[in-house]
Design a protein around this motif. Sequence first.
Motif, short mmCIF file in Angstrom:
data_model
loop_
_atom_site.label_atom_id
_atom_site.label_comp_id
_atom_site.label_asym_id
_atom_site.label_seq_id
_atom_site.Cartn_x
_atom_site.Cartn_y
_atom_site.Cartn_z
N UNK A 115 -2.87 0.53 -16.29
CA UNK A 115 -3.82 0.47 -15.17
C UNK A 115 -4.30 -0.94 -14.88
N UNK A 116 -4.43 -1.75 -15.94
CA UNK A 116 -4.94 -3.11 -15.75
C UNK A 116 -3.98 -3.95 -14.91
N UNK A 117 -2.71 -3.55 -14.88
CA UNK A 117 -1.72 -4.32 -14.13
C UNK A 117 -1.48 -3.77 -12.72
N UNK A 118 -2.18 -2.70 -12.37
CA UNK A 118 -1.99 -2.10 -11.04
C UNK A 118 -2.44 -3.07 -9.95
N UNK A 119 -1.69 -3.11 -8.87
CA UNK A 119 -2.09 -3.93 -7.74
C UNK A 119 -3.10 -3.12 -6.92
N UNK A 120 -4.38 -3.48 -7.04
CA UNK A 120 -5.41 -2.67 -6.38
C UNK A 120 -5.83 -3.23 -5.02
N UNK A 121 -5.16 -4.29 -4.58
CA UNK A 121 -5.55 -4.94 -3.32
C UNK A 121 -5.46 -3.99 -2.12
N UNK A 122 -4.49 -3.08 -2.18
CA UNK A 122 -4.29 -2.17 -1.04
C UNK A 122 -5.17 -0.92 -1.12
N UNK A 123 -5.89 -0.78 -2.20
CA UNK A 123 -6.68 0.45 -2.37
C UNK A 123 -7.98 0.37 -1.57
#
Lengths: 154, 95
Positions: A115-123
């Motif tokens: 989860x820490x590596x998820x790209x959350x910019x699009x969320x």
Amino acid sequence: MPELRLSMTAEARTVLTDLLRLIAPAAARVSVNRAGIPDNDAEVAAFWTDTLTAQAAEEARLLATAFANAKGDPAVILLRNEAQACAFLRALSAVRMALRDLVFADIPDAELEAAAELDDEQMPTEKRHALACYTCFGLLQQSLVLQLDPEAFD
Amino acid sequence: MANPKIKPEIKTESVVAPAPKWNVVVLNDPINFTGYVVVAFVSVLRISNGEAKRLMRQVHEDGRATVWTGERERAELLALELQQWHLSAVLEADA
């Protein structure tokens, strides 16, 4: 065993406490839904459901009290013994499970595992916020596991 | 009228079969950390840290591991306790 400590910034405590208020009521439902309750024995199924529901309520209370009592900056949660620490560990797991099912249901398992590596910019903002909390709850869990059993992680 | 007496022949046979065994199987999940699973296994199954790590690795790598086999009531209890640790534990009849 000496008392165990979990510390976080006052800001993190406030954010996590707010999220707990939202997610805790649903944790019981998630806990029962996820459980592979045996369906060939009504008595056993009822016992499992009652046990898991009661535990979820207790876990919600435990987390709410612990975060409410964690004053100061850094805010510190004190756990007096191993039994308390294990109960807290389980409660943190319940919250992460609830977040997984209610907020991150669209994220594949393999991605959520890191989860820490998820790209959350699009969320959306709320989801990004929930993901940050999910990671924080995980960090608290890891800290507690390391205090309980330093050899538990490979 | 004569009443013929027929002595029935009764045969008895004892069949003793072992009670069916049940497996407690833990499935991999993306939420719980490896260290957490080890602590849960040690607590619920009362096994050593090394054995708990071996089972945890099997769950992680194979997607599942049988963590206990035995009579049904005990299997149900252990599966419920593992569920209380929020692990994905299921009961399966031993083949």
